[in-house]
Scaffold this motif. Structure first.
Motif, PDB file in Angstrom:
ATOM      1  N   SER A  75       0.835  -1.199   0.000  1.00 55.10           N
ATOM      2  CA  SER A  75       0.000   0.000   0.000  1.00 55.10           C
ATOM      3  C   SER A  75       0.876   1.258   0.000  1.00 55.10           C
ATOM      4  O   SER A  75       1.879   1.332   0.711  1.00 55.10           O
ATOM      5  CB  SER A  75      -0.890  -0.015   1.249  1.00 55.10           C
ATOM      6  OG  SER A  75      -1.643   1.171   1.311  1.00 55.10           O
ATOM      7  N   PHE A  76       0.515   2.225  -0.838  1.00 57.01           N
ATOM      8  CA  PHE A  76       1.167   3.534  -0.830  1.00 57.01           C
ATOM      9  C   PHE A  76       0.100   4.551  -1.189  1.00 57.01           C
ATOM     10  O   PHE A  76      -0.350   4.598  -2.331  1.00 57.01           O
ATOM     11  CB  PHE A  76       2.332   3.610  -1.828  1.00 57.01           C
ATOM     12  CG  PHE A  76       3.100   4.904  -1.711  1.00 57.01           C
ATOM     13  CD1 PHE A  76       4.277   4.962  -0.984  1.00 57.01           C
ATOM     14  CD2 PHE A  76       2.630   6.063  -2.314  1.00 57.01           C
ATOM     15  CE1 PHE A  76       4.972   6.149  -0.860  1.00 57.01           C
ATOM     16  CE2 PHE A  76       3.317   7.264  -2.188  1.00 57.01           C
ATOM     17  CZ  PHE A  76       4.493   7.314  -1.465  1.00 57.01           C
ATOM     18  N   VAL A  77      -0.321   5.312  -0.202  1.00 58.07           N
ATOM     19  CA  VAL A  77      -1.402   6.268  -0.406  1.00 58.07           C
ATOM     20  C   VAL A  77      -0.809   7.603  -0.841  1.00 58.07           C
ATOM     21  O   VAL A  77      -0.008   8.201  -0.120  1.00 58.07           O
ATOM     22  CB  VAL A  77      -2.245   6.422   0.880  1.00 58.07           C
ATOM     23  CG1 VAL A  77      -3.329   7.460   0.681  1.00 58.07           C
ATOM     24  CG2 VAL A  77      -2.863   5.076   1.262  1.00 58.07           C
ATOM     25  N   ALA A  78      -1.189   8.052  -2.045  1.00 52.61           N
ATOM     26  CA  ALA A  78      -0.693   9.317  -2.580  1.00 52.61           C
ATOM     27  C   ALA A  78      -1.746  10.399  -2.399  1.00 52.61           C
ATOM     28  O   ALA A  78      -2.923  10.182  -2.701  1.00 52.61           O
ATOM     29  CB  ALA A  78      -0.359   9.161  -4.060  1.00 52.61           C
ATOM     30  N   ASN A  79      -1.322  11.552  -1.902  1.00 52.59           N
ATOM     31  CA  ASN A  79      -2.225  12.692  -1.788  1.00 52.59           C
ATOM     32  C   ASN A  79      -2.306  13.337  -3.165  1.00 52.59           C
ATOM     33  O   ASN A  79      -1.313  13.811  -3.705  1.00 52.59           O
ATOM     34  CB  ASN A  79      -1.702  13.696  -0.758  1.00 52.59           C
ATOM     35  CG  ASN A  79      -2.703  14.821  -0.519  1.00 52.59           C
ATOM     36  OD1 ASN A  79      -3.440  15.233  -1.410  1.00 52.59           O
ATOM     37  ND2 ASN A  79      -2.717  15.311   0.699  1.00 52.59           N
ATOM     38  N   GLY A 112       4.122  15.959 -11.959  1.00 54.09           N
ATOM     39  CA  GLY A 112       3.703  14.688 -11.387  1.00 54.09           C
ATOM     40  C   GLY A 112       4.483  14.320 -10.140  1.00 54.09           C
ATOM     41  O   GLY A 112       5.502  14.925  -9.815  1.00 54.09           O
ATOM     42  N   LEU A 113       3.961  13.322  -9.444  1.00 57.46           N
ATOM     43  CA  LEU A 113       4.566  12.809  -8.221  1.00 57.46           C
ATOM     44  C   LEU A 113       5.134  11.426  -8.514  1.00 57.46           C
ATOM     45  O   LEU A 113       4.382  10.483  -8.763  1.00 57.46           O
ATOM     46  CB  LEU A 113       3.490  12.707  -7.128  1.00 57.46           C
ATOM     47  CG  LEU A 113       3.872  11.993  -5.842  1.00 57.46           C
ATOM     48  CD1 LEU A 113       4.860  12.810  -5.039  1.00 57.46           C
ATOM     49  CD2 LEU A 113       2.619  11.700  -5.017  1.00 57.46           C
ATOM     50  N   PRO A 114       6.485  11.274  -8.524  1.00 55.31           N
ATOM     51  CA  PRO A 114       7.051   9.944  -8.755  1.00 55.31           C
ATOM     52  C   PRO A 114       6.968   9.102  -7.479  1.00 55.31           C
ATOM     53  O   PRO A 114       7.187   9.611  -6.383  1.00 55.31           O
ATOM     54  CB  PRO A 114       8.512  10.219  -9.131  1.00 55.31           C
ATOM     55  CG  PRO A 114       8.782  11.635  -8.769  1.00 55.31           C
ATOM     56  CD  PRO A 114       7.486  12.317  -8.418  1.00 55.31           C
ATOM     57  N   VAL A 115       6.608   7.838  -7.631  1.00 54.63           N
ATOM     58  CA  VAL A 115       6.507   6.918  -6.495  1.00 54.63           C
ATOM     59  C   VAL A 115       7.250   5.638  -6.867  1.00 54.63           C
ATOM     60  O   VAL A 115       7.025   5.073  -7.938  1.00 54.63           O
ATOM     61  CB  VAL A 115       5.025   6.576  -6.183  1.00 54.63           C
ATOM     62  CG1 VAL A 115       4.942   5.526  -5.076  1.00 54.63           C
ATOM     63  CG2 VAL A 115       4.241   7.820  -5.808  1.00 54.63           C
ATOM     64  N   VAL A 116       8.136   5.192  -5.991  1.00 60.20           N
ATOM     65  CA  VAL A 116       8.848   3.926  -6.192  1.00 60.20           C
ATOM     66  C   VAL A 116       8.574   3.038  -4.989  1.00 60.20           C
ATOM     67  O   VAL A 116       8.738   3.468  -3.847  1.00 60.20           O
ATOM     68  CB  VAL A 116      10.368   4.141  -6.372  1.00 60.20           C
ATOM     69  CG1 VAL A 116      11.086   2.799  -6.463  1.00 60.20           C
ATOM     70  CG2 VAL A 116      10.655   4.977  -7.606  1.00 60.20           C
ATOM     71  N   THR A 176      -7.027  11.215  -1.644  1.00 62.88           N
ATOM     72  CA  THR A 176      -5.948  10.234  -1.779  1.00 62.88           C
ATOM     73  C   THR A 176      -6.349   9.054  -2.665  1.00 62.88           C
ATOM     74  O   THR A 176      -7.529   8.733  -2.796  1.00 62.88           O
ATOM     75  CB  THR A 176      -5.532   9.671  -0.399  1.00 62.88           C
ATOM     76  OG1 THR A 176      -6.673   9.034   0.191  1.00 62.88           O
ATOM     77  CG2 THR A 176      -5.003  10.762   0.522  1.00 62.88           C
ATOM     78  N   ILE A 177      -5.342   8.446  -3.264  1.00 63.03           N
ATOM     79  CA  ILE A 177      -5.511   7.206  -4.038  1.00 63.03           C
ATOM     80  C   ILE A 177      -4.397   6.269  -3.594  1.00 63.03           C
ATOM     81  O   ILE A 177      -3.238   6.682  -3.496  1.00 63.03           O
ATOM     82  CB  ILE A 177      -5.403   7.469  -5.555  1.00 63.03           C
ATOM     83  CG1 ILE A 177      -6.540   8.379  -6.030  1.00 63.03           C
ATOM     84  CG2 ILE A 177      -5.419   6.149  -6.333  1.00 63.03           C
ATOM     85  CD1 ILE A 177      -6.422   8.789  -7.488  1.00 63.03           C
ATOM     86  N   ASP A 178      -4.746   5.006  -3.340  1.00 67.40           N
ATOM     87  CA  ASP A 178      -3.733   4.019  -2.964  1.00 67.40           C
ATOM     88  C   ASP A 178      -3.087   3.489  -4.248  1.00 67.40           C
ATOM     89  O   ASP A 178      -3.565   2.529  -4.847  1.00 67.40           O
ATOM     90  CB  ASP A 178      -4.352   2.881  -2.142  1.00 67.40           C
ATOM     91  CG  ASP A 178      -3.290   1.954  -1.566  1.00 67.40           C
ATOM     92  OD1 ASP A 178      -2.131   1.981  -2.034  1.00 67.40           O
ATOM     93  OD2 ASP A 178      -3.625   1.198  -0.635  1.00 67.40           O
ATOM     94  N   VAL A 179      -2.011   4.158  -4.668  1.00 66.54           N
ATOM     95  CA  VAL A 179      -1.350   3.772  -5.921  1.00 66.54           C
ATOM     96  C   VAL A 179      -0.576   2.464  -5.762  1.00 66.54           C
ATOM     97  O   VAL A 179      -0.357   1.746  -6.730  1.00 66.54           O
ATOM     98  CB  VAL A 179      -0.448   4.906  -6.465  1.00 66.54           C
ATOM     99  CG1 VAL A 179      -1.292   6.121  -6.832  1.00 66.54           C
ATOM    100  CG2 VAL A 179       0.649   5.290  -5.486  1.00 66.54           C
TER     101      VAL A 179
END
Length: 182
Positions: free
Chosen positions: A11-15, A23-27, A132-135
């Motif tokens: 789980s990784f919740v992005a605001n 954009g917001l990079p997520v790793v 938020t979205i759980d990406v």
């Protein structure tokens, strides 16, 4: 697609309320505990490596686009022999989201607006509520879809497991005669 609960293994919740224009990079690089939980969740023998690289960007006026790739090395049980079968997953994906109260999201379904679906194009937008979205859960869904549901060890065949060949059905006999094959 359903969204996994926030306790999902990766789980990784992005605001998404104030996303930067670029954009917001997520790793997400899963640790031992997360990989063990993924293996259990997806009925795998093990997950040796799991990495998701995502970019969460603004889309249209209030929407969100999540694009990225999930890569993993997994071990499954062969459906014939139950021996371990190694597999590599490399799955690119893209998903669009609109706020639940979005006019654009409601138009297609309620307002008689047209929604054009392209079988090879992106899926129609999903809705989200709040900010938020759980990406991480989204990436895990694409990981799950990429897993071979019928893994086979090289050379393993179902015929080898059974003693006799099943009798040909009446339909198969008619089809064979129509095709002129014996």
């Amino acid at each position: 697609m359903k969204h996994a609960d926030p306790q999902g293994p990766v789980s990784f919740v992005a605001n998404v309320a104030r996303l930067p224009q670029k954009g917001l990079p997520v790793v997400i690089d899963a640790d031992d505990r997360q990989r063990a939980a993924l293996a259990t969740e997806h009925e795998l023998l093990s997950v040796e490596r799991y990495r998701a690289e995502l970019l969460v960007t603004p889309w249209k006026r209030h929407g969100v686009k999540v694009s990225g790739r999930v890569e993993a090395d997994i071990t499954q049980a062969c459906i014939v022999t139950l021996d371990p079968v190694a597999a590599h997953i490399d799955e690119p994906f893209e998903a669009l989201f609109l706020p639940e109260q979005s006019k654009l999201g409601r138009q297609g379904f309620e307002g008689g607006g047209e929604i054009v679906l392209d079988a090879d194009g992106p899926d129609s937008p999903e809705t989200f509520s709040g900010e938020t979205i759980d990406v991480g859960a989204l990436a895990e869904q694409f990981f799950g879809l990429a897993i071979d549901p019928y893994p086979r060890k090289a050379g393993a065949s179902v015929e080898a497991a059974g003693d006799t060949e099943p009798a040909e059905s009446e339909f198969q006999q008619k089809l064979r005669s129509l095709l002129g094959k014996s």
